[in-house]
Design a protein around this motif. Structure first.
Motif, PDB file in Angstrom:
ATOM      1  N   LEU A   4      84.154  75.944  60.430  1.00  0.00           N
ATOM      2  CA  LEU A   4      84.412  75.240  59.346  1.00  0.00           C
ATOM      3  C   LEU A   4      83.859  75.571  58.003  1.00  0.00           C
ATOM      4  CD1 LEU A   4      83.276  71.652  60.436  1.00  0.00           C
ATOM      5  CD2 LEU A   4      85.599  72.679  60.782  1.00  0.00           C
ATOM      6  N   TYR A   5      84.528  75.956  57.007  1.00  0.00           N
ATOM      7  CA  TYR A   5      84.317  76.741  55.492  1.00  0.00           C
ATOM      8  C   TYR A   5      84.154  75.614  54.730  1.00  0.00           C
ATOM      9  CZ  TYR A   5      86.126  80.638  58.614  1.00  0.00           C
ATOM     10  OH  TYR A   5      86.380  81.622  59.333  1.00  0.00           O
ATOM     11  N   LEU A   6      82.942  75.601  53.873  1.00  0.00           N
ATOM     12  CA  LEU A   6      82.658  74.595  53.061  1.00  0.00           C
ATOM     13  C   LEU A   6      82.867  75.254  51.634  1.00  0.00           C
ATOM     14  CD1 LEU A   6      79.303  72.925  54.267  1.00  0.00           C
ATOM     15  CD2 LEU A   6      81.764  72.627  55.074  1.00  0.00           C
ATOM     16  N   ALA A   7      82.858  74.388  50.809  1.00  0.00           N
ATOM     17  CA  ALA A   7      83.322  74.704  49.247  1.00  0.00           C
ATOM     18  C   ALA A   7      82.300  75.583  48.731  1.00  0.00           C
ATOM     19  CB  ALA A   7      83.441  73.376  48.432  1.00  0.00           C
ATOM     20  N   ASP A   8      80.898  75.477  49.189  1.00  0.00           N
ATOM     21  CA  ASP A   8      80.056  76.358  48.692  1.00  0.00           C
ATOM     22  C   ASP A   8      79.687  77.826  49.302  1.00  0.00           C
ATOM     23  OD1 ASP A   8      78.774  75.737  51.027  1.00  0.00           O
ATOM     24  OD2 ASP A   8      77.000  74.580  50.104  1.00  0.00           O
ATOM     25  N   GLY A   9      81.024  78.020  50.175  1.00  0.00           N
ATOM     26  CA  GLY A   9      80.733  79.261  50.699  1.00  0.00           C
ATOM     27  C   GLY A   9      80.064  79.354  52.252  1.00  0.00           C
ATOM     28  N   THR A  10      79.464  78.101  52.436  1.00  0.00           N
ATOM     29  CA  THR A  10      78.793  78.136  53.877  1.00  0.00           C
ATOM     30  C   THR A  10      79.897  78.107  55.000  1.00  0.00           C
ATOM     31  OG1 THR A  10      76.911  76.575  53.011  1.00  0.00           O
ATOM     32  CG2 THR A  10      77.201  76.432  55.419  1.00  0.00           C
ATOM     33  N   ILE A  11      79.446  78.453  55.964  1.00  0.00           N
ATOM     34  CA  ILE A  11      80.356  78.596  57.301  1.00  0.00           C
ATOM     35  C   ILE A  11      79.625  77.736  58.315  1.00  0.00           C
ATOM     36  CG2 ILE A  11      81.348  79.971  59.132  1.00  0.00           C
ATOM     37  CD1 ILE A  11      81.615  82.234  57.092  1.00  0.00           C
ATOM     38  N   MET A  15      77.728  68.667  65.499  1.00  0.00           N
ATOM     39  CA  MET A  15      77.171  69.653  64.474  1.00  0.00           C
ATOM     40  C   MET A  15      76.101  68.871  63.722  1.00  0.00           C
ATOM     41  SD  MET A  15      80.354  69.753  61.957  1.00  0.00           S
ATOM     42  CE  MET A  15      80.950  67.952  61.223  1.00  0.00           C
ATOM     43  N   GLU A  16      75.262  69.418  62.953  1.00  0.00           N
ATOM     44  CA  GLU A  16      74.354  68.952  61.964  1.00  0.00           C
ATOM     45  C   GLU A  16      75.030  68.299  61.043  1.00  0.00           C
ATOM     46  OE1 GLU A  16      71.158  71.122  60.659  1.00  0.00           O
ATOM     47  OE2 GLU A  16      70.506  71.770  62.978  1.00  0.00           O
ATOM     48  N   PHE A  17      74.725  67.218  60.383  1.00  0.00           N
ATOM     49  CA  PHE A  17      75.197  66.598  59.052  1.00  0.00           C
ATOM     50  C   PHE A  17      75.893  67.454  58.027  1.00  0.00           C
ATOM     51  CE2 PHE A  17      76.188  64.175  55.502  1.00  0.00           C
ATOM     52  CZ  PHE A  17      76.754  63.194  55.773  1.00  0.00           C
ATOM     53  N   ILE A  18      77.252  67.220  57.812  1.00  0.00           N
ATOM     54  CA  ILE A  18      77.940  67.732  56.605  1.00  0.00           C
ATOM     55  C   ILE A  18      78.999  66.829  56.145  1.00  0.00           C
ATOM     56  CG2 ILE A  18      77.580  70.272  57.112  1.00  0.00           C
ATOM     57  CD1 ILE A  18      80.566  70.121  58.049  1.00  0.00           C
ATOM     58  N   HIS A  19      79.209  66.764  54.918  1.00  0.00           N
ATOM     59  CA  HIS A  19      80.130  65.735  54.337  1.00  0.00           C
ATOM     60  C   HIS A  19      81.502  66.257  54.368  1.00  0.00           C
ATOM     61  CE1 HIS A  19      82.121  62.727  51.789  1.00  0.00           C
ATOM     62  NE2 HIS A  19      81.044  62.318  51.463  1.00  0.00           N
ATOM     63  N   VAL A  37      86.539  72.844  53.245  1.00  0.00           N
ATOM     64  CA  VAL A  37      87.965  73.469  52.717  1.00  0.00           C
ATOM     65  C   VAL A  37      88.930  74.070  53.547  1.00  0.00           C
ATOM     66  CG1 VAL A  37      86.751  73.141  50.391  1.00  0.00           C
ATOM     67  CG2 VAL A  37      86.746  75.117  51.897  1.00  0.00           C
ATOM     68  N   ARG A  38      88.351  74.562  54.659  1.00  0.00           N
ATOM     69  CA  ARG A  38      89.245  75.199  55.606  1.00  0.00           C
ATOM     70  C   ARG A  38      88.577  75.010  56.909  1.00  0.00           C
ATOM     71  NH1 ARG A  38      89.260  81.216  56.767  1.00  0.00           N
ATOM     72  NH2 ARG A  38      91.303  81.802  57.468  1.00  0.00           N
ATOM     73  N   VAL A  39      89.482  75.338  57.950  1.00  0.00           N
ATOM     74  CA  VAL A  39      89.237  75.157  59.388  1.00  0.00           C
ATOM     75  C   VAL A  39      89.962  76.271  60.095  1.00  0.00           C
ATOM     76  CG1 VAL A  39      89.371  73.730  61.551  1.00  0.00           C
ATOM     77  CG2 VAL A  39      88.971  72.719  59.281  1.00  0.00           C
ATOM     78  N   THR A  40      89.226  76.950  61.082  1.00  0.00           N
ATOM     79  CA  THR A  40      90.034  77.841  61.950  1.00  0.00           C
ATOM     80  C   THR A  40      89.829  77.217  63.441  1.00  0.00           C
ATOM     81  OG1 THR A  40      88.316  79.519  62.098  1.00  0.00           O
ATOM     82  CG2 THR A  40      89.892  79.688  60.455  1.00  0.00           C
ATOM     83  N   PHE A  41      90.586  77.545  64.323  1.00  0.00           N
ATOM     84  CA  PHE A  41      90.484  77.338  65.746  1.00  0.00           C
ATOM     85  C   PHE A  41      90.739  78.519  66.535  1.00  0.00           C
ATOM     86  CE2 PHE A  41      92.319  75.711  69.883  1.00  0.00           C
ATOM     87  CZ  PHE A  41      91.165  75.161  70.227  1.00  0.00           C
TER      88      PHE A  41
END
Length: 408
Positions: free
Chosen positions: A360-367, A388-392, A397-401
């Protein structure tokens, strides 16, 4: 209630008994219709969805401790955690005082209900770091699989513990309250291996009425039969936990020389009349055999009537999701705060036991790389689940499988 039946071999029996303790959930009584689905179980075979089969797999152990910390101690999840007046205690009576401190409900396809309880024993003698909550099923008259063990236990003092619980795979597609209820707390649970009893098999052939097993009072034998092929069948059910305490057991037969004969198969009937274990005894007299068991038993069982109401709907976290394709297979990703489900509609073949990395790729650049829990497959669909640990979900913003972008 319509009786349910399941058949398995000895490996399935062993897995089932472990599931009673490790994977079962506390009884949850909904005020609006909800479905509660079981967890994943491991199998030792590689299958693809090109075959008309269903398979399950598990990968590693989920670190629930860090997940609970991210929910109940994290700022991001705070708006969705219910505490204080958000939670209604319908009944909290009995030998032990139980307070529901906080609850978090994930509103996703797979769902999940996280609880933090404070449990107080006025005597200061009956709590330990190994206990579980049990719900009596009045229709069946005994405890089937309605039990739940805490993920984490922390002693506040000698009288009080804080315990975290997770009720997995809650379908929260409908709005309404969730009622969590339990009737017993079993504490100080001991592991028992190869425990012999004085219950002689031959002496109880053709028995009339249930008999509580000496040395294992939580086991009630209702029938023992043997057919012309030498297959012996023992039918059992759980005894009344309020009278005999709590335990679970896999039954075996012990010969005079100490050799153990384990079941070769069995069935389970919830309520009518109970669990059946089959043994092959060709050439062996049942009078040579006594009952032996392996399992767990609780030193203390406290009774009460504890019930909590947790509102859903407006207080639940809104899910997120992505749609796309994986190697030509239509794919949907459903996002919760601590769980992800990947649903793949199979148009060719798909190996659910292959490595299944999800990113999962987050808006703030976190993976974020969620932990793979397991997968199941049918004729034309594969379902994979992650924690996973909590994220909103809105931050994704992006998902890869398996390295292929699904959305975003």
């Amino acid at each position: 209630m319509r009786a349910q039946r399941e058949t398995w071999d000895i490996h399935r029996i062993k897995a089932r008994t472990m599931e009673k303790v490790r994977n079962a959930t506390v009884g949850v009584k909904p005020s609006a219709p909800r479905r509660f689905r079981g967890g994943f179980a491991a199998v030792a075979v590689i299958l693809t969805l090109a075959l008309a089969t269903t398979a399950l797999a598990v990968s590693g152990t989920i670190n629930f401790g860090s997940i609970f910390q991210s929910i109940f101690r994290g700022e991001s999840a705070a708006p969705y955690v219910q505490t204080g007046e958000d939670i209604t205690v319908h009944v909290s009576e009995g030998e032990i005082e139980v307070a529901l401190l906080a609850a978090f409900l994930e509103d996703t396809r797979i769902g999940g209900l996280y609880l933090e309880l404070e449990i107080t024993d006025p005597t200061g003698e009956r709590l330990s770091d190994s206990f579980m909550l049990l719900l009596r099923d009045e229709r069946l008259g005994y405890i089937p699989l309605n039990l739940h063990m805490p993920v984490d236990v922390r002693f506040k003092d000698e009288h009080t513990v804080h315990a975290s619980f997770f009720l997995p795979h809650v379908d929260v597609g409908e709005t309404g309250e969730i009622v969590v209820q339990f009737d017993f707390i079993a504490s100080n649970i001991q592991n028992i291996e190869m425990q012999p009893t004085e219950f002689n098999i031959g002496a109880h052939m053709g028995m009339d009425g249930p008999i509580v097993v000496p040395g294992a009072a939580f086991i009630e034998i209702t029938e023992i039969t043997m057919d012309d092929t030498g297959r012996l069948t023992i039918t059992r059910r759980d005894s009344d936990v309020a009278v005999y305490g709590w335990g679970w057991a896999m039954l075996g037969l012990m010969r005079p020389d100490g050799e153990i004969i384990w079941p070769s198969g069995g069935t389970i009937h919830y309520g009518v009349p109970g669990e059946q274990c089959h043994f092959g005894l060709a050439g062996i007299s049942p009078y040579e055999l006594t009952l032996v068991w392996t399992g767990q038993v609780a030193e203390h069982v406290m009774s009460g009537n504890w019930e909590f109401t947790i509102p859903g709907g407006d207080t639940a976290l809104d899910p997120g999701g992505f749609s796309g394709y994986f190697e030509g297979n239509p794919t949907e990703v459903f996002l919760g705060g601590t769980s992800v489900e990947v649903l793949i509609t199979v148009v060719g073949s798909f190996d659910i036991f292959q490595e299944n990395p999800l990113v999962l790729y987050l808006a703030d650049g976190t993976i974020v790389e969620p932990r793979f829990n397991g997968a199941e497959g049918g004729f034309d669909v594969a379902t994979l689940q992650y924690s996973m640990e909590f994220i909103h979900p809105e931050d994704v913003v992006r998902v890869t499988f398996r390295g292929i972008a699904i959305g975003g």
